[in-house]
Design an enzyme around this catalytic site. Structure first.
Site, short mmCIF file in Angstrom:
data_model
loop_
_atom_site.label_atom_id
_atom_site.label_comp_id
_atom_site.label_asym_id
_atom_site.label_seq_id
_atom_site.Cartn_x
_atom_site.Cartn_y
_atom_site.Cartn_z
N GLU A 70 0.88 -1.18 0.00
CA GLU A 70 0.00 0.00 0.00
C GLU A 70 0.90 1.21 0.00
O GLU A 70 1.45 1.58 1.04
CB GLU A 70 -0.91 -0.01 1.24
CG GLU A 70 -1.85 -1.21 1.31
CD GLU A 70 -2.96 -1.13 0.27
OE1 GLU A 70 -3.19 -0.05 -0.31
OE2 GLU A 70 -3.60 -2.17 0.03
N CYS A 104 -2.43 9.53 2.66
CA CYS A 104 -1.98 9.00 1.37
C CYS A 104 -3.00 9.25 0.27
O CYS A 104 -2.63 9.36 -0.90
CB CYS A 104 -1.71 7.50 1.50
SG CYS A 104 -3.15 6.58 2.04
P1 NAD Z 1 8.22 4.72 4.81
O1 NAD Z 1 8.25 3.91 3.57
O2 NAD Z 1 9.38 5.61 5.09
O3 NAD Z 1 8.09 3.78 6.11
C1 NAD Z 1 7.10 2.77 6.21
C2 NAD Z 1 7.56 1.67 7.13
O4 NAD Z 1 8.75 1.08 6.59
C3 NAD Z 1 7.94 2.12 8.56
O5 NAD Z 1 7.44 1.18 9.47
C4 NAD Z 1 9.45 2.15 8.55
O6 NAD Z 1 10.00 1.87 9.81
C5 NAD Z 1 9.81 1.07 7.55
N1 NAD Z 1 11.05 1.35 6.82
C6 NAD Z 1 11.55 2.55 6.49
N2 NAD Z 1 12.70 2.40 5.80
C7 NAD Z 1 12.91 1.07 5.68
C8 NAD Z 1 13.93 0.27 5.09
N3 NAD Z 1 14.98 0.83 4.46
N4 NAD Z 1 13.83 -1.07 5.18
C9 NAD Z 1 12.79 -1.64 5.81
N5 NAD Z 1 11.81 -0.93 6.40
C10 NAD Z 1 11.86 0.40 6.35
O7 NAD Z 1 6.85 5.53 4.75
P2 NAD Z 1 6.29 6.60 5.78
O8 NAD Z 1 7.12 7.83 5.71
O9 NAD Z 1 6.08 5.98 7.09
O10 NAD Z 1 4.84 6.88 5.15
C11 NAD Z 1 4.63 7.79 4.12
C12 NAD Z 1 4.34 7.09 2.81
O11 NAD Z 1 3.39 6.06 2.99
C13 NAD Z 1 3.74 8.03 1.79
O12 NAD Z 1 4.26 7.75 0.53
C14 NAD Z 1 2.27 7.69 1.84
O13 NAD Z 1 1.54 8.02 0.68
C15 NAD Z 1 2.32 6.22 2.06
N6 NAD Z 1 1.09 5.72 2.63
C16 NAD Z 1 0.32 4.87 1.89
C17 NAD Z 1 -0.88 4.44 2.41
C18 NAD Z 1 -1.75 3.50 1.65
O14 NAD Z 1 -2.65 2.94 2.26
N7 NAD Z 1 -1.56 3.31 0.36
C19 NAD Z 1 -1.30 4.85 3.66
C20 NAD Z 1 -0.48 5.72 4.38
C21 NAD Z 1 0.73 6.15 3.86
#
Ligand code: NAD
Length: 461
Positions: A212, A246
Protein backbone atom coordinates in the site's frame (compact mmCIF):
# COMPACT_ATOMS: atom_id res chain seq x y z
CA UNK A 1 23.24 -2.50 19.59
CA UNK A 2 22.60 -6.05 18.45
CA UNK A 3 19.42 -6.86 16.58
CA UNK A 4 17.24 -9.50 18.23
CA UNK A 5 16.73 -12.79 16.48
CA UNK A 6 13.08 -13.01 15.44
CA UNK A 7 13.17 -16.63 14.31
CA UNK A 8 11.62 -18.04 17.49
CA UNK A 9 8.83 -15.44 17.42
CA UNK A 10 7.91 -16.52 13.89
CA UNK A 11 8.42 -20.22 14.66
CA UNK A 12 6.10 -20.01 17.68
CA UNK A 13 3.38 -18.33 15.63
CA UNK A 14 3.80 -20.87 12.84
CA UNK A 15 3.61 -23.82 15.26
CA UNK A 16 0.44 -22.35 16.76
CA UNK A 17 -1.02 -21.79 13.28
CA UNK A 18 -0.20 -25.34 12.20
CA UNK A 19 -1.94 -26.73 15.28
CA UNK A 20 -5.14 -25.53 13.59
CA UNK A 21 -6.53 -23.16 16.24
CA UNK A 22 -7.08 -20.30 13.82
CA UNK A 23 -9.41 -22.16 11.48
CA UNK A 24 -12.64 -21.97 13.45
CA UNK A 25 -15.19 -19.20 13.27
CA UNK A 26 -15.17 -18.99 17.08
CA UNK A 27 -11.41 -18.31 17.20
CA UNK A 28 -11.69 -15.58 14.58
CA UNK A 29 -14.57 -13.91 16.36
CA UNK A 30 -12.69 -13.97 19.67
CA UNK A 31 -9.71 -12.20 18.09
CA UNK A 32 -11.90 -9.62 16.35
CA UNK A 33 -13.68 -8.93 19.65
CA UNK A 34 -10.25 -8.40 21.21
CA UNK A 35 -9.37 -5.77 18.58
CA UNK A 36 -12.68 -4.03 19.23
CA UNK A 37 -12.13 -4.12 22.98
CA UNK A 38 -8.58 -2.77 22.72
CA UNK A 39 -9.84 0.32 20.92
CA UNK A 40 -12.93 0.77 23.07
CA UNK A 41 -11.15 0.28 26.41
CA UNK A 42 -8.22 2.54 25.51
CA UNK A 43 -9.96 5.14 23.39
CA UNK A 44 -8.75 8.19 25.32
CA UNK A 45 -5.20 6.91 25.71
CA UNK A 46 -4.92 6.29 21.96
CA UNK A 47 -6.44 9.69 21.08
CA UNK A 48 -3.88 11.22 23.43
CA UNK A 49 -1.02 9.42 21.63
CA UNK A 50 -2.33 10.74 18.29
CA UNK A 51 -2.44 14.26 19.74
CA UNK A 52 1.14 13.96 20.92
CA UNK A 53 2.40 12.60 17.60
CA UNK A 54 0.31 14.66 15.17
CA UNK A 55 -1.70 17.15 17.28
CA UNK A 56 -4.70 15.31 15.83
CA UNK A 57 -8.12 16.46 17.13
CA UNK A 58 -10.39 13.80 18.66
CA UNK A 59 -12.89 13.90 15.80
CA UNK A 60 -10.25 13.03 13.20
CA UNK A 61 -8.48 10.67 15.62
CA UNK A 62 -11.71 8.67 15.76
CA UNK A 63 -12.51 8.93 12.08
CA UNK A 64 -9.11 7.84 10.81
CA UNK A 65 -7.71 5.68 13.59
CA UNK A 66 -9.34 4.87 16.92
CA UNK A 67 -13.02 4.45 16.18
CA UNK A 68 -12.10 3.40 12.65
CA UNK A 69 -10.28 0.31 13.95
CA UNK A 70 -13.13 -0.64 16.29
CA UNK A 71 -15.59 -0.29 13.39
CA UNK A 72 -13.42 -2.29 11.00
CA UNK A 73 -13.37 -5.12 13.57
CA UNK A 74 -17.16 -4.84 14.08
CA UNK A 75 -17.73 -5.01 10.30
CA UNK A 76 -15.57 -8.14 10.04
CA UNK A 77 -17.39 -9.69 13.02
CA UNK A 78 -20.67 -9.18 11.21
CA UNK A 79 -19.48 -10.66 7.92
CA UNK A 80 -16.74 -13.18 8.66
CA UNK A 81 -19.06 -16.18 8.77
CA UNK A 82 -20.35 -15.52 5.26
CA UNK A 83 -16.84 -14.74 3.95
CA UNK A 84 -15.65 -18.14 5.23
CA UNK A 85 -18.32 -20.10 3.37
CA UNK A 86 -16.87 -22.05 0.44
CA UNK A 87 -18.02 -20.93 -2.98
CA UNK A 88 -19.88 -23.62 -4.91
CA UNK A 89 -19.57 -23.88 -8.68
CA UNK A 90 -21.51 -26.26 -10.95
CA UNK A 91 -19.74 -29.49 -11.92
CA UNK A 92 -19.50 -30.13 -15.71
CA UNK A 93 -21.94 -32.91 -16.50
CA UNK A 94 -19.25 -35.34 -17.75
CA UNK A 95 -17.60 -35.32 -14.30
CA UNK A 96 -20.73 -35.90 -12.30
CA UNK A 97 -21.27 -37.03 -9.63
CA UNK A 98 -18.97 -34.65 -7.82
CA UNK A 99 -18.65 -31.03 -6.83
CA UNK A 100 -16.45 -27.99 -7.21
CA UNK A 101 -15.74 -25.73 -4.27
CA UNK A 102 -13.47 -22.79 -3.63
CA UNK A 103 -12.18 -22.70 -0.07
CA UNK A 104 -10.58 -19.56 1.39
CA UNK A 105 -7.65 -20.96 3.36
CA UNK A 106 -5.61 -18.75 5.72
CA UNK A 107 -2.08 -18.10 4.49
CA UNK A 108 -0.36 -18.55 7.87
CA UNK A 109 1.96 -16.10 9.63
CA UNK A 110 1.81 -12.50 8.44
CA UNK A 111 4.13 -9.54 8.86
CA UNK A 112 2.32 -6.18 8.88
CA UNK A 113 4.49 -3.05 8.55
CA UNK A 114 2.80 0.31 9.10
CA UNK A 115 3.44 3.94 8.17
CA UNK A 116 3.25 6.86 10.64
CA UNK A 117 0.48 9.06 9.27
CA UNK A 118 -2.44 6.88 10.35
CA UNK A 119 -0.41 4.85 12.78
CA UNK A 120 -3.25 2.71 14.15
CA UNK A 121 -5.43 2.28 11.06
CA UNK A 122 -2.49 1.09 8.98
CA UNK A 123 -1.61 -1.67 11.45
CA UNK A 124 -5.01 -2.74 12.72
CA UNK A 125 -6.91 -2.46 9.40
CA UNK A 126 -4.68 -5.19 7.91
CA UNK A 127 -4.68 -7.04 11.26
CA UNK A 128 -8.49 -7.28 11.25
CA UNK A 129 -8.30 -8.78 7.76
CA UNK A 130 -5.51 -11.17 8.80
CA UNK A 131 -7.40 -12.41 11.88
CA UNK A 132 -10.77 -12.69 10.09
CA UNK A 133 -8.96 -14.81 7.51
CA UNK A 134 -7.48 -17.09 10.22
CA UNK A 135 -3.84 -15.92 10.27
CA UNK A 136 -1.47 -14.92 13.04
CA UNK A 137 0.49 -11.69 12.71
CA UNK A 138 3.50 -9.67 13.80
CA UNK A 139 2.97 -5.89 13.77
CA UNK A 140 5.81 -3.46 13.05
CA UNK A 141 4.61 0.09 13.83
CA UNK A 142 6.36 3.10 12.35
CA UNK A 143 8.93 4.52 14.75
CA UNK A 144 8.11 8.03 13.48
CA UNK A 145 4.75 8.17 15.34
CA UNK A 146 6.56 7.24 18.54
CA UNK A 147 3.73 7.69 21.06
CA UNK A 148 1.38 5.53 19.02
CA UNK A 149 4.07 2.89 18.48
CA UNK A 150 4.73 2.55 22.18
CA UNK A 151 0.98 2.50 22.99
CA UNK A 152 0.55 -0.35 20.50
CA UNK A 153 3.52 -2.25 21.98
CA UNK A 154 2.10 -1.80 25.48
CA UNK A 155 -1.55 -2.63 24.74
CA UNK A 156 -1.40 -5.52 22.27
CA UNK A 157 0.07 -8.01 24.80
CA UNK A 158 -2.88 -7.27 27.11
CA UNK A 159 -5.28 -8.58 24.50
CA UNK A 160 -3.33 -11.16 22.51
CA UNK A 161 -1.22 -14.22 23.11
CA UNK A 162 2.11 -13.48 21.30
CA UNK A 163 1.58 -16.65 19.28
CA UNK A 164 -1.45 -14.86 17.77
CA UNK A 165 -0.40 -11.21 17.57
CA UNK A 166 2.98 -9.77 18.55
CA UNK A 167 4.52 -6.31 18.17
CA UNK A 168 8.10 -5.56 17.20
CA UNK A 169 9.17 -1.95 17.56
CA UNK A 170 12.11 -0.74 15.56
CA UNK A 171 13.67 1.18 12.74
CA UNK A 172 15.49 -0.01 9.61
CA UNK A 173 17.78 -2.71 11.14
CA UNK A 174 14.88 -4.34 13.00
CA UNK A 175 12.63 -4.23 9.94
CA UNK A 176 15.41 -5.64 7.78
CA UNK A 177 15.86 -8.51 10.25
CA UNK A 178 12.11 -9.12 10.27
CA UNK A 179 12.01 -9.15 6.47
CA UNK A 180 14.72 -11.83 6.43
CA UNK A 181 12.33 -14.28 8.14
CA UNK A 182 10.14 -16.71 6.23
CA UNK A 183 6.62 -15.23 6.24
CA UNK A 184 3.46 -16.51 4.61
CA UNK A 185 2.32 -12.98 3.80
CA UNK A 186 3.84 -9.50 4.06
CA UNK A 187 1.54 -6.49 4.20
CA UNK A 188 3.39 -3.19 3.85
CA UNK A 189 2.16 0.40 3.97
CA UNK A 190 4.61 3.18 3.18
CA UNK A 191 6.55 4.89 0.42
CA UNK A 192 7.16 3.40 -3.03
CA UNK A 193 10.94 3.42 -2.40
CA UNK A 194 10.71 1.28 0.75
CA UNK A 195 7.98 -0.76 -0.96
CA UNK A 196 10.60 -1.89 -3.48
CA UNK A 197 12.90 -3.04 -0.63
CA UNK A 198 10.04 -4.99 0.92
CA UNK A 199 9.05 -6.54 -2.40
CA UNK A 200 12.64 -7.67 -3.03
CA UNK A 201 12.85 -9.22 0.44
CA UNK A 202 9.53 -11.01 -0.16
CA UNK A 203 10.82 -12.33 -3.49
CA UNK A 204 13.67 -14.13 -1.72
CA UNK A 205 11.14 -16.48 -0.15
CA UNK A 206 8.44 -16.15 -2.84
CA UNK A 207 6.21 -14.65 -0.17
CA UNK A 208 3.02 -12.98 -1.39
CA UNK A 209 2.76 -9.35 -0.43
CA UNK A 210 0.37 -6.46 -0.47
CA UNK A 211 2.02 -3.08 -0.95
CA UNK A 212 0.00 0.00 0.00
CA UNK A 213 2.08 2.89 -1.32
CA UNK A 214 1.72 6.57 -2.06
CA UNK A 215 1.99 9.00 -4.92
CA UNK A 216 0.54 12.19 -6.34
CA UNK A 217 -3.26 12.05 -6.53
CA UNK A 218 -4.53 14.38 -9.28
CA UNK A 219 -7.73 16.25 -8.48
CA UNK A 220 -9.66 17.57 -11.44
CA UNK A 221 -12.02 20.53 -11.10
CA UNK A 222 -14.03 20.79 -14.31
CA UNK A 223 -15.88 23.92 -15.41
CA UNK A 224 -19.18 22.14 -14.67
CA UNK A 225 -18.20 21.43 -11.03
CA UNK A 226 -20.05 22.69 -7.99
CA UNK A 227 -17.09 24.86 -7.02
CA UNK A 228 -18.12 25.66 -3.47
CA UNK A 229 -18.66 22.03 -2.51
CA UNK A 230 -15.51 21.02 -4.41
CA UNK A 231 -13.45 23.55 -2.42
CA UNK A 232 -14.84 22.33 0.92
CA UNK A 233 -14.18 18.66 0.15
CA UNK A 234 -10.74 19.32 -1.30
CA UNK A 235 -9.79 21.55 1.66
CA UNK A 236 -10.87 18.84 4.09
CA UNK A 237 -8.99 16.14 2.15
CA UNK A 238 -5.82 18.23 1.87
CA UNK A 239 -5.64 19.88 5.31
CA UNK A 240 -7.02 17.21 7.70
CA UNK A 241 -4.21 15.45 9.60
CA UNK A 242 -1.89 18.27 8.40
CA UNK A 243 -2.08 16.84 4.90
CA UNK A 244 -0.45 13.58 6.01
CA UNK A 245 -2.95 11.36 4.18
CA UNK A 246 -1.98 9.00 1.37
CA UNK A 247 -5.32 9.53 -0.40
CA UNK A 248 -5.24 13.34 -0.03
CA UNK A 249 -5.69 15.45 -3.16
CA UNK A 250 -2.07 16.16 -4.08
CA UNK A 251 -2.64 18.88 -6.69
CA UNK A 252 -5.62 20.46 -8.41
CA UNK A 253 -6.02 20.68 -12.18
CA UNK A 254 -8.71 23.28 -12.79
CA UNK A 255 -10.36 24.66 -15.92
CA UNK A 256 -9.02 28.24 -16.45
CA UNK A 257 -12.44 29.91 -16.62
CA UNK A 258 -13.36 28.77 -13.09
CA UNK A 259 -9.91 28.93 -11.47
CA UNK A 260 -10.30 32.31 -9.73
CA UNK A 261 -13.72 31.43 -8.36
CA UNK A 262 -12.44 28.04 -7.15
CA UNK A 263 -9.40 29.63 -5.46
CA UNK A 264 -11.67 32.19 -3.75
CA UNK A 265 -13.83 29.33 -2.42
CA UNK A 266 -10.66 27.62 -1.12
CA UNK A 267 -9.65 30.80 0.75
CA UNK A 268 -13.16 31.21 2.22
CA UNK A 269 -13.26 27.55 3.23
CA UNK A 270 -9.90 27.65 5.03
CA UNK A 271 -11.13 30.64 7.06
CA UNK A 272 -14.44 28.89 7.75
CA UNK A 273 -12.70 25.66 8.89
CA UNK A 274 -9.76 27.05 10.87
CA UNK A 275 -10.47 30.76 11.51
CA UNK A 276 -8.28 33.77 10.69
CA UNK A 277 -5.28 32.18 12.40
CA UNK A 278 -5.26 28.40 11.84
CA UNK A 279 -2.37 28.12 14.30
CA UNK A 280 -4.86 28.77 17.10
CA UNK A 281 -7.44 26.29 15.80
CA UNK A 282 -7.85 23.17 17.98
CA UNK A 283 -8.83 21.34 14.79
CA UNK A 284 -5.67 22.04 12.83
CA UNK A 285 -2.68 19.72 13.26
CA UNK A 286 1.07 19.93 13.04
CA UNK A 287 3.71 18.39 10.80
CA UNK A 288 5.01 15.12 12.22
CA UNK A 289 8.69 16.07 12.64
CA UNK A 290 11.44 18.52 11.72
CA UNK A 291 12.60 16.52 8.71
CA UNK A 292 9.16 16.71 7.12
CA UNK A 293 8.73 20.32 8.21
CA UNK A 294 11.95 21.32 6.39
CA UNK A 295 10.97 19.32 3.32
CA UNK A 296 7.53 20.98 3.17
CA UNK A 297 8.80 24.49 3.96
CA UNK A 298 11.16 24.19 0.98
CA UNK A 299 8.22 23.28 -1.29
CA UNK A 300 6.44 26.57 -0.48
CA UNK A 301 8.76 28.32 -2.93
CA UNK A 302 7.24 26.39 -5.84
CA UNK A 303 4.49 28.98 -6.39
CA UNK A 304 2.64 32.04 -5.07
CA UNK A 305 0.73 31.47 -1.83
CA UNK A 306 -2.79 32.90 -2.20
CA UNK A 307 -3.77 31.38 1.16
CA UNK A 308 -1.46 30.45 4.03
CA UNK A 309 2.28 30.24 3.47
CA UNK A 310 3.19 30.97 7.12
CA UNK A 311 5.45 28.59 9.02
CA UNK A 312 6.76 28.19 12.56
CA UNK A 313 9.56 25.63 12.97
CA UNK A 314 9.33 25.67 16.77
CA UNK A 315 5.75 24.42 16.59
CA UNK A 316 6.21 22.42 13.36
CA UNK A 317 3.39 24.57 12.01
CA UNK A 318 2.69 25.10 8.34
CA UNK A 319 -0.48 27.05 7.60
CA UNK A 320 -3.04 25.50 5.23
CA UNK A 321 -1.62 26.80 1.96
CA UNK A 322 -2.90 27.17 -1.59
CA UNK A 323 -0.24 27.79 -4.23
CA UNK A 324 -0.88 29.20 -7.73
CA UNK A 325 1.58 30.03 -10.54
CA UNK A 326 3.08 26.58 -10.09
CA UNK A 327 5.31 25.38 -12.92
CA UNK A 328 4.99 21.75 -13.96
CA UNK A 329 8.71 21.24 -13.38
CA UNK A 330 8.78 22.96 -9.95
CA UNK A 331 9.92 20.91 -6.89
CA UNK A 332 6.40 20.48 -5.49
CA UNK A 333 5.35 18.71 -8.68
CA UNK A 334 8.23 16.21 -8.47
CA UNK A 335 7.26 14.43 -5.22
CA UNK A 336 4.21 13.48 -3.18
CA UNK A 337 3.37 16.60 -1.13
CA UNK A 338 2.12 14.71 1.97
CA UNK A 339 1.56 17.96 3.85
CA UNK A 340 -0.81 20.96 4.05
CA UNK A 341 0.13 22.60 0.74
CA UNK A 342 -2.14 22.48 -2.31
CA UNK A 343 -0.73 23.45 -5.72
CA UNK A 344 -3.40 24.60 -8.18
CA UNK A 345 -2.60 24.35 -11.89
CA UNK A 346 -4.72 25.16 -14.93
CA UNK A 347 -5.69 22.57 -17.51
CA UNK A 348 -7.80 23.17 -20.57
CA UNK A 349 -9.30 19.94 -21.83
CA UNK A 350 -10.30 16.40 -20.99
CA UNK A 351 -7.64 15.11 -23.37
CA UNK A 352 -5.00 17.10 -21.48
CA UNK A 353 -6.22 15.66 -18.16
CA UNK A 354 -6.05 12.12 -19.51
CA UNK A 355 -2.57 12.73 -20.92
CA UNK A 356 -1.47 14.25 -17.60
CA UNK A 357 -2.53 11.14 -15.70
CA UNK A 358 -1.19 8.52 -18.09
CA UNK A 359 2.16 10.31 -18.44
CA UNK A 360 2.82 9.95 -14.71
CA UNK A 361 3.15 7.02 -12.26
CA UNK A 362 -0.25 5.50 -11.49
CA UNK A 363 -1.75 7.30 -8.49
CA UNK A 364 -3.58 5.83 -5.51
CA UNK A 365 -6.61 7.98 -6.29
CA UNK A 366 -7.98 10.14 -9.10
CA UNK A 367 -10.63 12.65 -8.03
CA UNK A 368 -13.00 14.26 -10.52
CA UNK A 369 -15.21 17.18 -9.56
CA UNK A 370 -17.75 17.65 -12.36
CA UNK A 371 -21.52 17.73 -12.75
CA UNK A 372 -21.14 16.56 -16.35
CA UNK A 373 -21.21 12.73 -16.33
CA UNK A 374 -19.65 12.47 -19.78
CA UNK A 375 -16.54 14.21 -18.44
CA UNK A 376 -16.37 11.81 -15.51
CA UNK A 377 -16.88 8.73 -17.64
CA UNK A 378 -14.30 9.72 -20.22
CA UNK A 379 -11.60 10.42 -17.65
CA UNK A 380 -12.32 7.16 -15.82
CA UNK A 381 -12.35 5.18 -19.06
CA UNK A 382 -8.94 6.31 -20.30
CA UNK A 383 -6.86 6.49 -17.11
CA UNK A 384 -5.85 4.16 -14.31
CA UNK A 385 -5.49 4.63 -10.56
CA UNK A 386 -5.85 2.45 -7.49
CA UNK A 387 -9.29 3.89 -6.82
CA UNK A 388 -11.27 6.99 -7.78
CA UNK A 389 -13.85 9.38 -6.38
CA UNK A 390 -16.36 11.60 -8.13
CA UNK A 391 -17.22 14.90 -6.45
CA UNK A 392 -15.26 13.90 -3.35
CA UNK A 393 -11.74 12.95 -2.41
CA UNK A 394 -9.58 11.21 0.20
CA UNK A 395 -12.44 9.46 2.02
CA UNK A 396 -12.85 6.20 0.09
CA UNK A 397 -10.68 4.20 2.56
CA UNK A 398 -13.47 4.73 5.10
CA UNK A 399 -15.86 2.47 3.14
CA UNK A 400 -15.34 -1.24 3.91
CA UNK A 401 -17.48 -2.08 0.87
CA UNK A 402 -14.83 -0.65 -1.46
CA UNK A 403 -11.59 -2.43 -2.36
CA UNK A 404 -8.79 -0.13 -1.26
CA UNK A 405 -5.28 -0.07 -2.67
CA UNK A 406 -3.00 1.12 -5.41
CA UNK A 407 -1.94 0.00 -8.84
CA UNK A 408 1.50 0.22 -10.43
CA UNK A 409 3.64 2.72 -8.52
CA UNK A 410 0.95 3.25 -5.86
CA UNK A 411 0.97 -0.42 -4.86
CA UNK A 412 -0.50 -3.85 -5.41
CA UNK A 413 -3.27 -5.78 -3.73
CA UNK A 414 -6.49 -4.59 -2.12
CA UNK A 415 -7.98 -4.68 1.35
CA UNK A 416 -10.78 -3.48 3.65
CA UNK A 417 -13.89 -5.54 4.32
CA UNK A 418 -14.16 -8.67 2.21
CA UNK A 419 -11.21 -7.54 0.06
CA UNK A 420 -8.88 -7.74 3.07
CA UNK A 421 -10.17 -11.21 3.93
CA UNK A 422 -9.38 -12.29 0.37
CA UNK A 423 -5.89 -10.73 0.48
CA UNK A 424 -4.99 -12.86 3.50
CA UNK A 425 -6.34 -16.15 2.10
CA UNK A 426 -5.51 -18.61 -0.63
CA UNK A 427 -8.47 -19.32 -2.92
CA UNK A 428 -8.02 -23.08 -2.84
CA UNK A 429 -9.93 -24.83 -5.56
CA UNK A 430 -11.21 -28.24 -4.46
CA UNK A 431 -12.43 -30.71 -7.09
CA UNK A 432 -14.23 -33.63 -5.45
CA UNK A 433 -14.89 -36.37 -7.98
CA UNK A 434 -16.97 -39.40 -7.03
CA UNK A 435 -15.60 -42.88 -7.86
CA UNK A 436 -19.11 -44.19 -8.58
CA UNK A 437 -18.69 -43.75 -12.34
CA UNK A 438 -15.38 -43.93 -14.21
CA UNK A 439 -15.96 -44.11 -17.97
CA UNK A 440 -13.01 -45.23 -20.06
CA UNK A 441 -13.40 -42.42 -22.56
CA UNK A 442 -10.91 -40.12 -20.78
CA UNK A 443 -8.13 -42.75 -20.79
CA UNK A 444 -5.89 -44.20 -23.52
CA UNK A 445 -5.97 -45.90 -25.90
CA UNK A 446 -7.73 -42.88 -27.41
CA UNK A 447 -8.61 -44.61 -30.68
CA UNK A 448 -10.94 -46.94 -28.83
CA UNK A 449 -13.46 -44.19 -27.91
CA UNK A 450 -13.05 -41.80 -30.84
CA UNK A 451 -16.79 -41.10 -31.31
CA UNK A 452 -17.52 -40.75 -27.59
CA UNK A 453 -14.56 -38.37 -27.24
CA UNK A 454 -16.10 -35.93 -29.74
CA UNK A 455 -19.25 -35.82 -27.61
CA UNK A 456 -17.35 -35.58 -24.31
CA UNK A 457 -15.12 -32.76 -25.59
CA UNK A 458 -18.23 -30.76 -26.43
CA UNK A 459 -19.53 -31.21 -22.87
CA UNK A 460 -16.22 -30.26 -21.22
CA UNK A 461 -16.03 -26.82 -19.57
P1 NAD B 1 8.22 4.72 4.81
O1 NAD B 1 8.25 3.91 3.57
O2 NAD B 1 9.38 5.61 5.09
O3 NAD B 1 8.09 3.78 6.11
C1 NAD B 1 7.10 2.77 6.21
C2 NAD B 1 7.56 1.67 7.13
O4 NAD B 1 8.75 1.08 6.59
C3 NAD B 1 7.94 2.12 8.56
O5 NAD B 1 7.44 1.18 9.47
C4 NAD B 1 9.45 2.15 8.55
O6 NAD B 1 10.00 1.87 9.81
C5 NAD B 1 9.81 1.07 7.55
N1 NAD B 1 11.05 1.35 6.82
C6 NAD B 1 11.55 2.55 6.49
N2 NAD B 1 12.70 2.40 5.80
C7 NAD B 1 12.91 1.07 5.68
C8 NAD B 1 13.93 0.27 5.09
N3 NAD B 1 14.98 0.83 4.46
N4 NAD B 1 13.83 -1.07 5.18
C9 NAD B 1 12.79 -1.64 5.81
N5 NAD B 1 11.81 -0.93 6.40
C10 NAD B 1 11.86 0.40 6.35
O7 NAD B 1 6.85 5.53 4.75
P2 NAD B 1 6.29 6.60 5.78
O8 NAD B 1 7.12 7.83 5.71
O9 NAD B 1 6.08 5.98 7.09
O10 NAD B 1 4.84 6.88 5.15
C11 NAD B 1 4.63 7.79 4.12
C12 NAD B 1 4.34 7.09 2.81
O11 NAD B 1 3.39 6.06 2.99
C13 NAD B 1 3.74 8.03 1.79
O12 NAD B 1 4.26 7.75 0.53
C14 NAD B 1 2.27 7.69 1.84
O13 NAD B 1 1.54 8.02 0.68
C15 NAD B 1 2.32 6.22 2.06
N6 NAD B 1 1.09 5.72 2.63
C16 NAD B 1 0.32 4.87 1.89
C17 NAD B 1 -0.88 4.44 2.41
C18 NAD B 1 -1.75 3.50 1.65
O14 NAD B 1 -2.65 2.94 2.26
N7 NAD B 1 -1.56 3.31 0.36
C19 NAD B 1 -1.30 4.85 3.66
C20 NAD B 1 -0.48 5.72 4.38
C21 NAD B 1 0.73 6.15 3.86
Amino acid sequence: MSIPDYSSLVANQRAYFLEGHTRSLAWRKTQLEAVKALFTDHHDELCDALWKDLRRNVNDADLMDVNYCAKEAAYALEHVESWMKPLHEPMPVVFEPGYIRVHRDPLGVALIIGAWNEPLMLLFGPLVAALAAGNTAVLKPSEVAAHCASAVARLVPKYFDPRIVAVVEGVVPETTALLAQQWDMIFFTGSPSVGKIVHQAAANNLTPCVLELGGKNPTIVHSSANLKVAARRIAYGRFANSGHICTAPDHVLVWPQVKDEFVQHMKDTIREFYGDDPKQSPDYGRVINRRNFDRLAALLGSGTAVAGGQTDPDELYIAPTVLVDVAVDSPIMQEEVFGPILPVLEIESIDAVIQWIIDRPSPLGVYIFAEDDDVVNEILAFTRSGDAEVNDCAIHPLFPELPFGGVGNSGMGKYHGRWGFEAFTNARGVLHHSTAIDPGVRYPPYDKHRVERVIVNKLMP
